[in-house]
Design a protein around this motif. Structure first.
Motif, PDB file in Angstrom:
ATOM      1  N   UNK A  50       0.801  -1.227   0.000  1.00  0.00           N
ATOM      2  CA  UNK A  50       0.000   0.000   0.000  1.00  0.00           C
ATOM      3  C   UNK A  50       0.829   1.271   0.000  1.00  0.00           C
ATOM      4  N   UNK A  51       2.128   1.125  -0.141  1.00  0.00           N
ATOM      5  CA  UNK A  51       3.012   2.293  -0.137  1.00  0.00           C
ATOM      6  C   UNK A  51       2.584   3.292  -1.214  1.00  0.00           C
ATOM      7  N   UNK A  52       2.407   4.547  -0.794  1.00  0.00           N
ATOM      8  CA  UNK A  52       2.066   5.598  -1.733  1.00  0.00           C
ATOM      9  C   UNK A  52       0.592   5.709  -2.090  1.00  0.00           C
ATOM     10  N   UNK A  53      -0.258   4.837  -1.521  1.00  0.00           N
ATOM     11  CA  UNK A  53      -1.680   4.852  -1.874  1.00  0.00           C
ATOM     12  C   UNK A  53      -2.509   5.751  -0.964  1.00  0.00           C
ATOM     13  N   UNK A  54      -1.980   6.075   0.199  1.00  0.00           N
ATOM     14  CA  UNK A  54      -2.758   6.829   1.179  1.00  0.00           C
ATOM     15  C   UNK A  54      -3.632   5.962   2.059  1.00  0.00           C
ATOM     16  N   UNK A  55      -3.663   4.652   1.801  1.00  0.00           N
ATOM     17  CA  UNK A  55      -4.441   3.723   2.621  1.00  0.00           C
ATOM     18  C   UNK A  55      -3.598   3.308   3.824  1.00  0.00           C
ATOM     19  N   UNK A  56      -4.127   3.499   5.023  1.00  0.00           N
ATOM     20  CA  UNK A  56      -3.409   3.135   6.236  1.00  0.00           C
ATOM     21  C   UNK A  56      -3.437   1.631   6.460  1.00  0.00           C
ATOM     22  N   UNK A  57      -2.476   1.158   7.246  1.00  0.00           N
ATOM     23  CA  UNK A  57      -2.437  -0.255   7.623  1.00  0.00           C
ATOM     24  C   UNK A  57      -2.756  -0.374   9.103  1.00  0.00           C
ATOM     25  N   UNK A  58      -3.859  -1.033   9.394  1.00  0.00           N
ATOM     26  CA  UNK A  58      -4.245  -1.323  10.770  1.00  0.00           C
ATOM     27  C   UNK A  58      -4.084  -2.805  11.037  1.00  0.00           C
ATOM     28  N   UNK A  59      -4.037  -3.144  12.316  1.00  0.00           N
ATOM     29  CA  UNK A  59      -3.955  -4.550  12.684  1.00  0.00           C
ATOM     30  C   UNK A  59      -4.601  -4.755  14.042  1.00  0.00           C
ATOM     31  N   UNK A  60      -4.577  -5.991  14.510  1.00  0.00           N
ATOM     32  CA  UNK A  60      -5.287  -6.349  15.733  1.00  0.00           C
ATOM     33  C   UNK A  60      -4.316  -6.846  16.802  1.00  0.00           C
ATOM     34  N   UNK A  61      -4.695  -6.625  18.049  1.00  0.00           N
ATOM     35  CA  UNK A  61      -3.909  -7.044  19.207  1.00  0.00           C
ATOM     36  C   UNK A  61      -4.846  -7.724  20.193  1.00  0.00           C
ATOM     37  N   UNK A  62      -4.382  -8.835  20.792  1.00  0.00           N
ATOM     38  CA  UNK A  62      -5.228  -9.580  21.726  1.00  0.00           C
ATOM     39  C   UNK A  62      -6.449 -10.155  21.039  1.00  0.00           C
ATOM     40  N   UNK A  63      -6.314 -10.484  19.788  1.00  0.00           N
ATOM     41  CA  UNK A  63      -7.448 -10.858  18.941  1.00  0.00           C
ATOM     42  C   UNK A  63      -7.581 -12.375  18.845  1.00  0.00           C
ATOM     43  N   UNK A  64      -8.810 -12.937  18.903  1.00  0.00           N
ATOM     44  CA  UNK A  64     -10.086 -12.233  19.012  1.00  0.00           C
ATOM     45  C   UNK A  64     -10.707 -12.231  20.407  1.00  0.00           C
ATOM     46  N   UNK A  65     -10.025 -12.763  21.417  1.00  0.00           N
ATOM     47  CA  UNK A  65     -10.669 -12.964  22.717  1.00  0.00           C
ATOM     48  C   UNK A  65     -10.317 -11.931  23.774  1.00  0.00           C
ATOM     49  N   UNK A  66      -9.226 -11.201  23.589  1.00  0.00           N
ATOM     50  CA  UNK A  66      -8.838 -10.190  24.569  1.00  0.00           C
ATOM     51  C   UNK A  66      -8.240 -10.738  25.837  1.00  0.00           C
ATOM     52  N   UNK A  67      -7.930 -12.027  25.853  1.00  0.00           N
ATOM     53  CA  UNK A  67      -7.560 -12.674  27.116  1.00  0.00           C
ATOM     54  C   UNK A  67      -6.064 -12.886  27.291  1.00  0.00           C
TER      55      UNK A  67
END
Length: 234
Positions: A50-67
């Motif tokens: 996605x370099x140069x597209x303006x689209x951000x990269x998000x991700x998840x932490x503690x996924x999917x249970x939070x435990x």
């Protein structure tokens, strides 16, 4: 209104191949979504794609249970930040919240916010498992921990975003905190209804269908009805 600019294109299903993740990033780039939300191991390749597209990269932490323990969430956050993540969607400690251990929940989230080093942090409540009172507590704890968004769902629980939950969450947090709807957001009609209820960001796997619906309506055509989604489909 350009709905694509409010979408986090979700690429979180466990069976996705590297090529499918690249294809998903191409979808996000083509439509100019706010971001992609990828699995932690996919952050670096998504960032490159996605370099140069303006689209951000998000991700998840503690996924999917939070435990996972706080130290693990912190280590995971630091790892994805180093890999190039722009945004972090973290699952709060659902069991601790339901058990009334609010200080522990807040401290857990605050540690992730600190490890994110100023990047946007969205706290996933997993509303399907919570009472309204617990949702209110979760929103307040997320805000006091320094989070930027509260979010309904992972997409892997029995239920997803509802209008009632979005209204409740929006009414609970201050204007400084935004609301993200995810879980079952698969049509333009659903997205717009949730927007009216107070959501400003939307996690979905149905980006192409939603964008196509908007384009069809702008042309004065009747859009096709998307098929129902499966578990893991935002």
């Amino acid at each position: 209104m350009n709905v694509a600019k409010m979408i986090d294109h979700a690429l979180l299903r466990p069976e996705l191949t590297p090529e499918e993740v690249r294809q998903g990033c191409a979808v996000a780039a083509r439509h100019g979504t706010a971001s992609v939300c990828v699995r932690p191991a996919d952050v670096a390749p998504a960032k490159a794609a996605l370099h140069g597209t303006g689209v951000l990269v998000g991700t998840v932490v503690g996924f999917p249970h939070g435990s996972t323990p706080t130290a693990v969430k912190v280590a995971e956050t630091r790892a994805v930040v180093e890999a190039g993540a722009d945004e972090i969607d973290v699952v709060l400690a659902i069991g601790l919240l339901r058990g009334g251990e609010h200080d522990a929940v807040r401290d857990d989230l605050a540690a992730v916010v600190a490890a994110a080093e100023g990047r946007v942090v969205k706290v996933i409540l997993e509303t399907a498992y919570l009472t309204d009172e617990e949702k209110v507590h979760a929103c307040r704890l997320a805000e006091s921990a320094g989070a930027h968004f509260v979010k309904t769902s992972t997409g892997f629980a029995p239920g997803g975003a509802t209008l009632a939950d979005i209204r409740l969450m929006r009414a609970t947090v201050s204007p400084a905190v935004e609301v993200k709807a995810s879980g079952g957001v698969r049509t333009l009609e659903a997205l717009l209804a949730l927007y009216e209820a107070g959501a400003t960001r939307f996690g979905t796997t149905a980006t192409e269908a939603i964008v196509a619906e908007q384009a069809a309506l702008e042309r004065g055509e009747r859009p096709a009805v998307p098929s129902p989604g499966a578990a893991g489909d935002y």
